[in-house]
Write a protein that holds these residues in place. Structure first.
Motif, PDB file in Angstrom:
ATOM      1  N   GLY A 290       0.816  -1.215   0.000  1.00 17.34           N
ATOM      2  CA  GLY A 290       0.000   0.000   0.000  1.00 17.34           C
ATOM      3  C   GLY A 290       0.848   1.263   0.000  1.00 17.34           C
ATOM      4  N   GLY A 291       2.178   1.106   0.009  1.00 16.06           N
ATOM      5  CA  GLY A 291       3.069   2.261  -0.026  1.00 16.06           C
ATOM      6  C   GLY A 291       3.358   2.847   1.340  1.00 16.06           C
ATOM      7  N   ASN A 292       2.949   2.150   2.396  1.00 14.43           N
ATOM      8  CA  ASN A 292       3.173   2.657   3.753  1.00 14.43           C
ATOM      9  C   ASN A 292       4.385   1.991   4.386  1.00 14.43           C
ATOM     10  OD1 ASN A 292       0.810   4.318   3.743  1.00 14.43           O
ATOM     11  ND2 ASN A 292      -0.397   2.457   4.011  1.00 14.43           N
ATOM     12  N   HIS A 293       5.051   2.748   5.229  1.00  8.24           N
ATOM     13  CA  HIS A 293       6.191   2.220   5.977  1.00  8.24           C
ATOM     14  C   HIS A 293       5.649   1.614   7.266  1.00  8.24           C
ATOM     15  CE1 HIS A 293      10.155   1.761   7.611  1.00  8.24           C
ATOM     16  NE2 HIS A 293       9.891   2.553   8.623  1.00  8.24           N
ATOM     17  N   PRO A 294       5.817   0.309   7.456  1.00  6.87           N
ATOM     18  CA  PRO A 294       5.312  -0.325   8.674  1.00  6.87           C
ATOM     19  C   PRO A 294       5.941   0.280   9.927  1.00  6.87           C
ATOM     20  CG  PRO A 294       5.995  -1.971   7.071  1.00  6.87           C
ATOM     21  CD  PRO A 294       6.454  -0.642   6.568  1.00  6.87           C
ATOM     22  N   LYS A 295       5.220   0.215  11.028  1.00  6.25           N
ATOM     23  CA  LYS A 295       5.705   0.757  12.297  1.00  6.25           C
ATOM     24  C   LYS A 295       6.893  -0.043  12.841  1.00  6.25           C
ATOM     25  CE  LYS A 295       2.620   3.965  12.589  1.00  6.25           C
ATOM     26  NZ  LYS A 295       2.956   5.173  11.909  1.00  6.25           N
ATOM     27  N   ALA A 296       7.060  -1.248  12.365  1.00  3.82           N
ATOM     28  CA  ALA A 296       8.184  -2.073  12.815  1.00  3.82           C
ATOM     29  C   ALA A 296       9.498  -1.439  12.358  1.00  3.82           C
ATOM     30  CB  ALA A 296       8.053  -3.481  12.240  1.00  3.82           C
ATOM     31  N   LYS A 297      10.581  -1.886  12.928  1.00  2.00           N
ATOM     32  CA  LYS A 297      11.892  -1.314  12.594  1.00  2.00           C
ATOM     33  C   LYS A 297      12.457  -1.952  11.330  1.00  2.00           C
ATOM     34  CE  LYS A 297      14.106   0.905  16.064  1.00  2.00           C
ATOM     35  NZ  LYS A 297      15.412   1.203  16.435  1.00  2.00           N
ATOM     36  N   ASN A 298      11.749  -1.873  10.245  1.00  2.00           N
ATOM     37  CA  ASN A 298      12.221  -2.407   8.969  1.00  2.00           C
ATOM     38  C   ASN A 298      13.052  -1.338   8.269  1.00  2.00           C
ATOM     39  OD1 ASN A 298      10.856  -4.722   9.490  1.00  2.00           O
ATOM     40  ND2 ASN A 298       9.126  -4.264   8.159  1.00  2.00           N
ATOM     41  N   LYS A 299      14.187  -1.012   8.888  1.00  2.99           N
ATOM     42  CA  LYS A 299      15.052   0.023   8.355  1.00  2.99           C
ATOM     43  C   LYS A 299      16.492  -0.411   8.563  1.00  2.99           C
ATOM     44  CE  LYS A 299      15.644   4.127  10.521  1.00  2.99           C
ATOM     45  NZ  LYS A 299      15.327   5.479  10.973  1.00  2.99           N
ATOM     46  N   GLU A 300      17.330  -0.137   7.593  1.00  3.33           N
ATOM     47  CA  GLU A 300      18.741  -0.485   7.681  1.00  3.33           C
ATOM     48  C   GLU A 300      19.572   0.724   7.270  1.00  3.33           C
ATOM     49  OE1 GLU A 300      20.222  -3.296   8.696  1.00  3.33           O
ATOM     50  OE2 GLU A 300      22.243  -2.765   8.120  1.00  3.33           O
ATOM     51  N   THR A 301      20.528   1.108   8.105  1.00  5.35           N
ATOM     52  CA  THR A 301      21.458   2.179   7.779  1.00  5.35           C
ATOM     53  C   THR A 301      22.808   1.550   7.477  1.00  5.35           C
ATOM     54  OG1 THR A 301      20.302   3.733   9.210  1.00  5.35           O
ATOM     55  CG2 THR A 301      22.548   4.302   8.592  1.00  5.35           C
ATOM     56  N   VAL A 302      23.337   1.871   6.311  1.00  7.24           N
ATOM     57  CA  VAL A 302      24.618   1.326   5.881  1.00  7.24           C
ATOM     58  C   VAL A 302      25.623   2.464   5.839  1.00  7.24           C
ATOM     59  CG1 VAL A 302      25.839   0.140   4.020  1.00  7.24           C
ATOM     60  CG2 VAL A 302      23.443  -0.394   4.469  1.00  7.24           C
ATOM     61  N   GLU A 303      26.745   2.298   6.540  1.00  6.94           N
ATOM     62  CA  GLU A 303      27.816   3.288   6.503  1.00  6.94           C
ATOM     63  C   GLU A 303      29.095   2.606   6.054  1.00  6.94           C
ATOM     64  OE1 GLU A 303      27.960   6.293   9.688  1.00  6.94           O
ATOM     65  OE2 GLU A 303      26.306   5.163  10.581  1.00  6.94           O
ATOM     66  N   THR A 304      29.774   3.210   5.082  1.00  6.81           N
ATOM     67  CA  THR A 304      31.008   2.638   4.546  1.00  6.81           C
ATOM     68  C   THR A 304      31.818   3.737   3.876  1.00  6.81           C
ATOM     69  OG1 THR A 304      31.901   0.854   3.188  1.00  6.81           O
ATOM     70  CG2 THR A 304      29.989   2.006   2.316  1.00  6.81           C
ATOM     71  N   GLN A 305      32.992   3.383   3.422  1.00  5.84           N
ATOM     72  CA  GLN A 305      33.777   4.309   2.610  1.00  5.84           C
ATOM     73  C   GLN A 305      33.818   3.766   1.191  1.00  5.84           C
ATOM     74  OE1 GLN A 305      38.191   4.822   2.874  1.00  5.84           O
ATOM     75  NE2 GLN A 305      37.650   6.930   3.368  1.00  5.84           N
ATOM     76  N   GLU A 306      33.430   4.599   0.259  1.00  2.00           N
ATOM     77  CA  GLU A 306      33.460   4.236  -1.155  1.00  2.00           C
ATOM     78  C   GLU A 306      34.767   4.755  -1.756  1.00  2.00           C
ATOM     79  OE1 GLU A 306      30.946   2.666  -3.060  1.00  2.00           O
ATOM     80  OE2 GLU A 306      29.847   2.307  -1.212  1.00  2.00           O
ATOM     81  N   ILE A 307      35.407   3.930  -2.582  1.00  2.74           N
ATOM     82  CA  ILE A 307      36.664   4.306  -3.231  1.00  2.74           C
ATOM     83  C   ILE A 307      36.621   3.819  -4.674  1.00  2.74           C
ATOM     84  CG2 ILE A 307      39.178   4.024  -3.251  1.00  2.74           C
ATOM     85  CD1 ILE A 307      38.997   3.342  -0.260  1.00  2.74           C
ATOM     86  N   THR A 308      37.045   4.679  -5.591  1.00  2.00           N
ATOM     87  CA  THR A 308      37.207   4.275  -6.980  1.00  2.00           C
ATOM     88  C   THR A 308      38.399   5.021  -7.562  1.00  2.00           C
ATOM     89  OG1 THR A 308      36.086   3.904  -9.087  1.00  2.00           O
ATOM     90  CG2 THR A 308      35.660   6.009  -8.009  1.00  2.00           C
TER      91      THR A 308
END
Length: 162
Positions: free
Chosen positions: A76-94
Protein backbone atom coordinates in the motif's frame (compact mmCIF):
# COMPACT_ATOMS: atom_id res chain seq x y z
CA UNK A 1 90.30 35.39 -14.61
CA UNK A 2 88.26 35.07 -17.82
CA UNK A 3 88.28 31.29 -17.52
CA UNK A 4 86.94 31.44 -13.96
CA UNK A 5 84.19 33.90 -14.94
CA UNK A 6 83.31 31.80 -17.99
CA UNK A 7 83.19 28.67 -15.83
CA UNK A 8 80.89 30.31 -13.27
CA UNK A 9 78.56 31.62 -15.97
CA UNK A 10 78.44 28.17 -17.63
CA UNK A 11 77.65 26.51 -14.30
CA UNK A 12 74.87 29.00 -13.54
CA UNK A 13 73.33 28.56 -16.99
CA UNK A 14 73.44 24.77 -16.66
CA UNK A 15 71.69 24.94 -13.30
CA UNK A 16 68.94 27.16 -14.68
CA UNK A 17 68.41 24.94 -17.73
CA UNK A 18 68.19 21.80 -15.61
CA UNK A 19 65.93 23.38 -12.95
CA UNK A 20 63.45 25.00 -15.35
CA UNK A 21 61.60 21.79 -16.39
CA UNK A 22 61.29 20.72 -12.76
CA UNK A 23 59.76 24.07 -11.82
CA UNK A 24 57.29 23.86 -14.73
CA UNK A 25 55.69 20.71 -13.26
CA UNK A 26 53.51 21.81 -10.36
CA UNK A 27 50.52 19.44 -10.26
CA UNK A 28 47.51 20.71 -8.36
CA UNK A 29 43.73 20.48 -8.53
CA UNK A 30 41.83 23.61 -9.55
CA UNK A 31 38.45 22.27 -8.45
CA UNK A 32 36.52 19.19 -7.36
CA UNK A 33 32.71 19.46 -7.43
CA UNK A 34 30.14 16.96 -6.12
CA UNK A 35 26.71 16.12 -7.53
CA UNK A 36 24.26 13.32 -6.70
CA UNK A 37 22.26 11.58 -9.43
CA UNK A 38 18.56 10.68 -9.12
CA UNK A 39 19.70 7.11 -8.35
CA UNK A 40 21.90 8.21 -5.44
CA UNK A 41 25.32 7.99 -7.11
CA UNK A 42 27.97 10.58 -6.23
CA UNK A 43 29.85 12.06 -9.17
CA UNK A 44 32.85 14.24 -8.49
CA UNK A 45 34.09 16.34 -11.41
CA UNK A 46 37.61 17.74 -11.21
CA UNK A 47 40.40 19.52 -13.03
CA UNK A 48 44.11 19.03 -12.33
CA UNK A 49 46.74 21.24 -13.96
CA UNK A 50 50.50 21.69 -13.87
CA UNK A 51 51.28 18.12 -14.90
CA UNK A 52 53.92 19.13 -17.45
CA UNK A 53 54.60 17.63 -20.83
CA UNK A 54 56.41 14.49 -19.70
CA UNK A 55 53.36 12.91 -18.02
CA UNK A 56 51.01 10.96 -20.30
CA UNK A 57 48.45 9.68 -17.77
CA UNK A 58 47.68 10.07 -14.09
CA UNK A 59 45.82 7.77 -11.69
CA UNK A 60 43.08 9.69 -9.88
CA UNK A 61 41.24 8.30 -6.83
CA UNK A 62 37.92 9.39 -5.34
CA UNK A 63 37.14 8.54 -1.71
CA UNK A 64 33.95 9.35 0.18
CA UNK A 65 32.37 8.34 3.47
CA UNK A 66 28.83 7.19 2.71
CA UNK A 67 25.65 6.64 4.65
CA UNK A 68 22.53 5.15 3.07
CA UNK A 69 19.15 4.38 4.61
CA UNK A 70 17.09 1.50 3.22
CA UNK A 71 13.47 0.91 4.36
CA UNK A 72 10.71 -1.59 3.76
CA UNK A 73 7.30 -0.47 2.51
CA UNK A 74 4.14 -2.56 2.23
CA UNK A 75 2.20 -2.94 -1.01
CA UNK A 76 0.00 0.00 0.00
CA UNK A 77 3.07 2.26 -0.03
CA UNK A 78 3.17 2.66 3.75
CA UNK A 79 6.19 2.22 5.98
CA UNK A 80 5.31 -0.33 8.67
CA UNK A 81 5.71 0.76 12.30
CA UNK A 82 8.18 -2.07 12.82
CA UNK A 83 11.89 -1.31 12.59
CA UNK A 84 12.22 -2.41 8.97
CA UNK A 85 15.05 0.02 8.35
CA UNK A 86 18.74 -0.48 7.68
CA UNK A 87 21.46 2.18 7.78
CA UNK A 88 24.62 1.33 5.88
CA UNK A 89 27.82 3.29 6.50
CA UNK A 90 31.01 2.64 4.55
CA UNK A 91 33.78 4.31 2.61
CA UNK A 92 33.46 4.24 -1.15
CA UNK A 93 36.66 4.31 -3.23
CA UNK A 94 37.21 4.28 -6.98
CA UNK A 95 40.21 5.00 -9.20
CA UNK A 96 40.92 5.44 -12.88
CA UNK A 97 43.77 6.50 -15.14
CA UNK A 98 43.16 9.74 -17.03
CA UNK A 99 45.13 10.90 -20.08
CA UNK A 100 47.04 14.16 -19.73
CA UNK A 101 46.32 16.73 -22.42
CA UNK A 102 48.49 19.86 -22.54
CA UNK A 103 49.62 19.27 -18.96
CA UNK A 104 46.12 18.96 -17.51
CA UNK A 105 43.25 16.58 -16.83
CA UNK A 106 39.52 17.26 -16.72
CA UNK A 107 37.36 14.33 -15.67
CA UNK A 108 34.93 12.79 -13.23
CA UNK A 109 34.60 9.70 -11.05
CA UNK A 110 31.42 8.09 -9.68
CA UNK A 111 30.77 5.99 -6.55
CA UNK A 112 27.84 4.60 -4.58
CA UNK A 113 25.36 4.40 -3.27
CA UNK A 114 26.47 1.77 -0.78
CA UNK A 115 24.92 -1.66 -1.14
CA UNK A 116 22.06 -2.76 1.11
CA UNK A 117 24.13 -5.81 2.01
CA UNK A 118 22.03 -8.77 3.15
CA UNK A 119 19.14 -6.62 4.43
CA UNK A 120 15.79 -7.75 3.03
CA UNK A 121 12.12 -7.17 3.65
CA UNK A 122 9.54 -9.68 4.86
CA UNK A 123 7.03 -11.10 2.34
CA UNK A 124 4.53 -8.50 1.10
CA UNK A 125 6.99 -5.60 1.48
CA UNK A 126 9.45 -3.97 -0.92
CA UNK A 127 12.84 -2.44 -0.18
CA UNK A 128 13.55 1.20 -1.06
CA UNK A 129 16.60 3.42 -0.86
CA UNK A 130 15.35 6.41 1.14
CA UNK A 131 18.41 8.63 1.51
CA UNK A 132 22.13 8.82 0.87
CA UNK A 133 24.78 11.12 2.31
CA UNK A 134 28.39 11.58 1.23
CA UNK A 135 31.04 13.31 3.33
CA UNK A 136 34.81 13.72 3.41
CA UNK A 137 34.88 13.53 -0.38
CA UNK A 138 38.35 13.90 -1.85
CA UNK A 139 40.10 13.42 -5.16
CA UNK A 140 43.80 12.59 -5.12
CA UNK A 141 46.49 11.75 -7.63
CA UNK A 142 49.37 9.29 -7.65
CA UNK A 143 51.78 12.06 -6.63
CA UNK A 144 50.04 12.77 -3.30
CA UNK A 145 48.16 15.91 -4.39
CA UNK A 146 44.51 16.14 -3.34
CA UNK A 147 41.47 18.39 -3.30
CA UNK A 148 38.47 18.21 -0.96
CA UNK A 149 35.35 18.29 -3.08
CA UNK A 150 32.43 20.66 -2.52
CA UNK A 151 29.73 20.78 -1.41
CA UNK A 152 30.66 18.52 1.46
CA UNK A 153 28.72 16.91 2.97
CA UNK A 154 26.16 16.38 0.25
CA UNK A 155 22.93 14.39 0.65
CA UNK A 156 19.64 13.62 -1.02
CA UNK A 157 16.30 12.16 0.02
CA UNK A 158 15.09 9.47 -2.37
CA UNK A 159 12.39 6.85 -2.61
CA UNK A 160 13.60 4.41 -5.22
CA UNK A 161 13.34 0.62 -5.34
CA UNK A 162 16.51 -1.07 -4.17
Amino acid sequence: MRRIALGLISAACSTVLVATPALADNPHFLFATNTISPTGELTTSFKEVGLGTGTTSVAITLTADTKAVYQCFNNGGNHPKAKNKETVETQEITSADFPVNNGQITGSLTVGPPSKGDFSCPPGQSLFLESVRYSNTRVSDQFGNFKNATPDPISVTLHIPA
